[in-house]
Motif scaffolding. Structure first.
Motif, PDB file in Angstrom:
ATOM      1  N   VAL A   4       0.838  -1.194   0.000  1.00  0.00           N
ATOM      2  CA  VAL A   4       0.000   0.000   0.000  1.00  0.00           C
ATOM      3  C   VAL A   4       0.875   1.247   0.000  1.00  0.00           C
ATOM      4  O   VAL A   4       1.860   1.331   0.742  1.00  0.00           O
ATOM      5  CB  VAL A   4      -0.941   0.007   1.227  1.00  0.00           C
ATOM      6  N   PHE A   5       0.492   2.200  -0.840  1.00  0.00           N
ATOM      7  CA  PHE A   5       1.184   3.482  -0.943  1.00  0.00           C
ATOM      8  C   PHE A   5       0.159   4.570  -0.629  1.00  0.00           C
ATOM      9  O   PHE A   5      -0.893   4.629  -1.271  1.00  0.00           O
ATOM     10  CB  PHE A   5       1.753   3.679  -2.347  1.00  0.00           C
ATOM     11  N   ALA A  31      -6.331  -0.767 -12.483  1.00  0.00           N
ATOM     12  CA  ALA A  31      -7.719  -0.378 -12.250  1.00  0.00           C
ATOM     13  C   ALA A  31      -7.708   0.924 -11.463  1.00  0.00           C
ATOM     14  O   ALA A  31      -6.861   1.126 -10.588  1.00  0.00           O
ATOM     15  CB  ALA A  31      -8.472  -1.463 -11.483  1.00  0.00           C
ATOM     16  N   SER A  32      -8.639   1.805 -11.792  1.00  0.00           N
ATOM     17  CA  SER A  32      -8.721   3.092 -11.109  1.00  0.00           C
ATOM     18  C   SER A  32     -10.168   3.368 -10.742  1.00  0.00           C
ATOM     19  O   SER A  32     -11.055   2.538 -10.968  1.00  0.00           O
ATOM     20  CB  SER A  32      -8.192   4.209 -12.017  1.00  0.00           C
ATOM     21  N   VAL A  56      -1.110  -6.214 -10.080  1.00  0.00           N
ATOM     22  CA  VAL A  56      -2.355  -5.458 -10.175  1.00  0.00           C
ATOM     23  C   VAL A  56      -2.164  -4.124  -9.459  1.00  0.00           C
ATOM     24  O   VAL A  56      -1.862  -4.092  -8.264  1.00  0.00           O
ATOM     25  CB  VAL A  56      -3.535  -6.228  -9.548  1.00  0.00           C
ATOM     26  N   VAL A  57      -2.314  -3.031 -10.201  1.00  0.00           N
ATOM     27  CA  VAL A  57      -2.185  -1.688  -9.637  1.00  0.00           C
ATOM     28  C   VAL A  57      -3.580  -1.115  -9.429  1.00  0.00           C
ATOM     29  O   VAL A  57      -4.370  -1.011 -10.379  1.00  0.00           O
ATOM     30  CB  VAL A  57      -1.365  -0.772 -10.568  1.00  0.00           C
ATOM     31  N   LEU A  58      -3.888  -0.757  -8.200  1.00  0.00           N
ATOM     32  CA  LEU A  58      -5.185  -0.173  -7.844  1.00  0.00           C
ATOM     33  C   LEU A  58      -4.956   1.302  -7.521  1.00  0.00           C
ATOM     34  O   LEU A  58      -4.395   1.642  -6.481  1.00  0.00           O
ATOM     35  CB  LEU A  58      -5.782  -0.909  -6.643  1.00  0.00           C
ATOM     36  N   ASP A  59      -5.388   2.161  -8.423  1.00  0.00           N
ATOM     37  CA  ASP A  59      -5.058   3.590  -8.346  1.00  0.00           C
ATOM     38  C   ASP A  59      -6.260   4.407  -7.877  1.00  0.00           C
ATOM     39  O   ASP A  59      -7.208   4.626  -8.627  1.00  0.00           O
ATOM     40  CB  ASP A  59      -4.588   4.064  -9.728  1.00  0.00           C
ATOM     41  N   ARG A  60      -6.237   4.820  -6.626  1.00  0.00           N
ATOM     42  CA  ARG A  60      -7.242   5.714  -6.036  1.00  0.00           C
ATOM     43  C   ARG A  60      -8.673   5.220  -6.251  1.00  0.00           C
ATOM     44  O   ARG A  60      -9.575   5.981  -6.602  1.00  0.00           O
ATOM     45  CB  ARG A  60      -7.054   7.136  -6.576  1.00  0.00           C
ATOM     46  N   ILE A  61      -8.874   3.951  -6.024  1.00  0.00           N
ATOM     47  CA  ILE A  61     -10.195   3.346  -6.194  1.00  0.00           C
ATOM     48  C   ILE A  61     -11.214   3.965  -5.239  1.00  0.00           C
ATOM     49  O   ILE A  61     -12.408   4.014  -5.529  1.00  0.00           O
ATOM     50  CB  ILE A  61     -10.124   1.819  -5.949  1.00  0.00           C
ATOM     51  N   PHE A  86      -0.550  -3.685  -5.782  1.00  0.00           N
ATOM     52  CA  PHE A  86       0.009  -2.401  -5.374  1.00  0.00           C
ATOM     53  C   PHE A  86      -1.133  -1.387  -5.367  1.00  0.00           C
ATOM     54  O   PHE A  86      -1.721  -1.107  -6.414  1.00  0.00           O
ATOM     55  CB  PHE A  86       1.111  -1.952  -6.327  1.00  0.00           C
ATOM     56  N   MET A  87      -1.430  -0.852  -4.199  1.00  0.00           N
ATOM     57  CA  MET A  87      -2.566   0.055  -4.050  1.00  0.00           C
ATOM     58  C   MET A  87      -2.081   1.451  -3.668  1.00  0.00           C
ATOM     59  O   MET A  87      -1.266   1.601  -2.755  1.00  0.00           O
ATOM     60  CB  MET A  87      -3.513  -0.467  -2.962  1.00  0.00           C
TER      61      MET A  87
END
Length: 211
Positions: A4-5, A31-32, A56-61, A86-87
């Protein structure tokens, strides 16, 4: 594995996310908040025991209440997946931070100094598109890519901006233009997938030819 970032320094956080994702040299799924429910579910489903490992990059979901709940529900399962997650969340409140820390293997914080001069945000692209300033829109788009903002997130912002422009339109010409742009932006991710074209380049082509 879930990394988590967090933090308001979007530039540094996204650079760190993308560097970590690319370092693993496997397929990357993004995914955003602009992604559909189906796309978010697919990203969280995992590749399976006999499939190739993915990042899997989860960008500001969390900016999308509906898909964020799907992510929250999936948190206990992510650590068991063979995929690497990576979130990034820019403005997580205390409760969200506590929840993410509970399930994350690692947590990194990237907060911008309070005295830092704010730069034009991705929402400036909406203004450039509304007035039809193709040059500033293209330059701004390249700047957003350079700091690590995902094409999916930029696409979502432009889509939101056109919807707002349509609601505020006062002339027939403005209504027609907004409807055209809205329809083309809605189709763009699907068309790019069918053609095997990365969204980054499909969106650039849209900016240069359709705006």
């Amino acid at each position: 594995m879930l990394s988590v970032f967090l933090g308001t320094d979007t530039k540094k956080a996204l650079v760190a996310v993308n560097a970590a994702a690319q370092k693993l040299k496997v397929a990357v799924v993004r995914a955003s908040d602009a992604s559909s429910v189906e796309d978010v579910r697919a990203a969280l489903a995992g590749g399976g025991m006999f499939s190739e490992k993915r990042v899997v990059v989860l960008d500001r979901i969390s900016d999308n209440r509906e898909t964020w709940q799907i992510v929250i529900d999936a948190l206990p399962l992510l650590a068991k997946q063979t995929d690497m997650y990576f979130m990034y969340e820019e403005k997580a409140d205390a409760a969200t931070k506590k929840l993410l820390q509970k399930y994350a293997d690692t947590v990194e914080i990237f907060d911008a100094p309070k005295s830092a001069k704010p730069r034009p945000t991705v929402f400036a692209l909406v203004d450039y598109m509304r007035v039809g300033d193709k040059k500033k829109l293209w330059v701004g788009y390249q700047q957003e890519l350079a700091i690590g903002n995902a094409p999916e997130a930029i696409h979502g912002t432009l889509f939101w901006g056109v919807k707002q422009a349509l609601l505020a339109a006062r002339s027939v010409q403005d209504v027609q233009r907004s409807r055209r742009l809205l329809a083309e932006l809605a189709e763009l991710p699907h068309v790019s997938r069918r053609k095997g074209e990365e969204l980054e380049y499909a969106l650039e082509r849209f900016i240069l030819s359709e705006v």
